[in-house]
Design a protein around this motif. Structure first.
Motif, short mmCIF file in Angstrom:
data_model
loop_
_atom_site.label_atom_id
_atom_site.label_comp_id
_atom_site.label_asym_id
_atom_site.label_seq_id
_atom_site.Cartn_x
_atom_site.Cartn_y
_atom_site.Cartn_z
N ILE A 61 47.32 35.30 45.26
CA ILE A 61 48.02 35.75 44.04
C ILE A 61 47.00 36.08 42.95
O ILE A 61 47.09 37.12 42.29
N LEU A 62 46.00 35.21 42.77
CA LEU A 62 44.97 35.46 41.76
C LEU A 62 44.19 36.73 42.08
O LEU A 62 43.90 37.53 41.19
N PHE A 63 43.87 36.91 43.36
CA PHE A 63 43.16 38.13 43.78
C PHE A 63 44.00 39.37 43.50
O PHE A 63 43.49 40.38 43.03
N ALA A 64 45.30 39.31 43.77
CA ALA A 64 46.19 40.45 43.52
C ALA A 64 46.27 40.76 42.02
O ALA A 64 46.27 41.93 41.61
N ILE A 65 46.30 39.72 41.19
CA ILE A 65 46.35 39.93 39.74
C ILE A 65 45.06 40.60 39.26
O ILE A 65 45.09 41.56 38.49
N LEU A 66 43.91 40.10 39.72
CA LEU A 66 42.63 40.70 39.32
C LEU A 66 42.50 42.14 39.83
O LEU A 66 42.01 43.01 39.12
N ALA A 67 42.95 42.38 41.05
CA ALA A 67 42.91 43.74 41.60
C ALA A 67 43.80 44.68 40.80
O ALA A 67 43.43 45.82 40.53
N ALA A 68 44.97 44.20 40.39
CA ALA A 68 45.88 45.03 39.57
C ALA A 68 45.24 45.34 38.22
O ALA A 68 45.33 46.49 37.74
N ILE A 69 44.61 44.36 37.61
CA ILE A 69 43.93 44.59 36.32
C ILE A 69 42.83 45.63 36.48
O ILE A 69 42.70 46.55 35.66
N LEU A 70 42.05 45.51 37.55
CA LEU A 70 40.96 46.48 37.77
C LEU A 70 41.50 47.87 38.09
O LEU A 70 40.92 48.87 37.68
N CYS A 71 42.63 47.94 38.80
CA CYS A 71 43.24 49.25 39.10
C CYS A 71 43.76 49.92 37.83
O CYS A 71 43.58 51.13 37.65
N VAL A 72 44.37 49.14 36.96
CA VAL A 72 44.85 49.70 35.69
C VAL A 72 43.66 50.16 34.85
O VAL A 72 43.68 51.25 34.26
N ALA A 73 42.59 49.37 34.82
CA ALA A 73 41.40 49.75 34.06
C ALA A 73 40.77 51.02 34.63
O ALA A 73 40.32 51.89 33.89
N LEU A 74 40.75 51.14 35.96
CA LEU A 74 40.20 52.34 36.59
C LEU A 74 41.05 53.56 36.27
O LEU A 74 40.51 54.64 35.99
N SER A 75 42.36 53.42 36.28
CA SER A 75 43.21 54.57 35.97
C SER A 75 43.05 54.99 34.51
O SER A 75 43.02 56.18 34.21
N VAL A 76 42.89 54.03 33.61
CA VAL A 76 42.63 54.36 32.20
C VAL A 76 41.28 55.05 32.07
O VAL A 76 41.13 56.04 31.33
N CYS A 77 40.29 54.58 32.81
CA CYS A 77 38.96 55.19 32.79
C CYS A 77 39.01 56.63 33.29
O CYS A 77 38.42 57.53 32.69
N LEU A 78 39.69 56.86 34.40
CA LEU A 78 39.79 58.22 34.95
C LEU A 78 40.58 59.14 34.03
O LEU A 78 40.23 60.31 33.86
#
Length: 169
Positions: A61-78
């Motif tokens: 669950i913690l890994f999924a939360i961190l991955a979701a945060i990084l995916c959102v950050a990547l989409s904002v970056c792109l």
């Protein structure tokens, strides 16, 4: 989920370390290359997981939360790179790209058959001058010295192919 909350509140320094790791990975998304922020962020995240020692379900669950945060950050970056301040930067050459329609309706076709003079040596690329207009040109494979008469043979996209005019032609 109750176990994950108590796991995180009981290990505040480790959670802060993991959040710093996520922040460093976000910084790495905006900085070109794979450098110190990215490596440090990965090390801090892995070290945080090791120090937390979460049970499997809570760890996933913690890994999924961190991955979701990084995916959102990547989409904002792109999005920022394509529509934000970075896309208006002088580092990004938006005006150079030519669409397929623009290539077909190329204004450089006007120069086909025109005669001019080499402004620099063509080895095989260089600069030619046609009616006062300096253009980047490419010879048809031969070396052409500076100040020699040339004629535009063809235009292929943004590539202008020229040939030296000799006495016999």
């Amino acid at each position: 989920m109750e176990g994950l909350g108590s796991l995180l509140t009981g290990n505040i320094p480790v959670v802060i370390m993991m959040l710093v790791g996520v922040a460093l990975l976000v910084v790495e998304m905006y900085v070109p290359g794979f450098g110190a922020p990215g490596i440090s962020g990965i090390i801090l995240l892995v070290l945080g997981f090791v120090l937390l020692k979460p049970p499997l379900a809570e760890g996933l669950i913690l890994f999924a939360i961190l991955a979701a945060i990084l995916c959102v950050a990547l989409s904002v970056c792109l999005y920022s790179a394509s529509k934000g301040r970075l896309s208006r930067s002088k580092l990004v050459l938006n005006d150079v790209a030519v669409s397929a329609n623009a290539a077909g309706n190329n204004d450089l076709n006007y120069f086909i058959g025109r005669e001019g003079v080499t402004h620099t040596d063509l080895r095989p690329a260089g600069i030619g001058e046609f009616d006062g207009v300096k253009l980047n040109v490419v010879s048809d494979g031969e070396f052409v010295a500076k100040d020699k008469p040339i004629r535009v043979q063809s235009v292929e996209g943004n590539r202008i192919v020229v040939r030296e005019i000799t006495e016999g032609r």
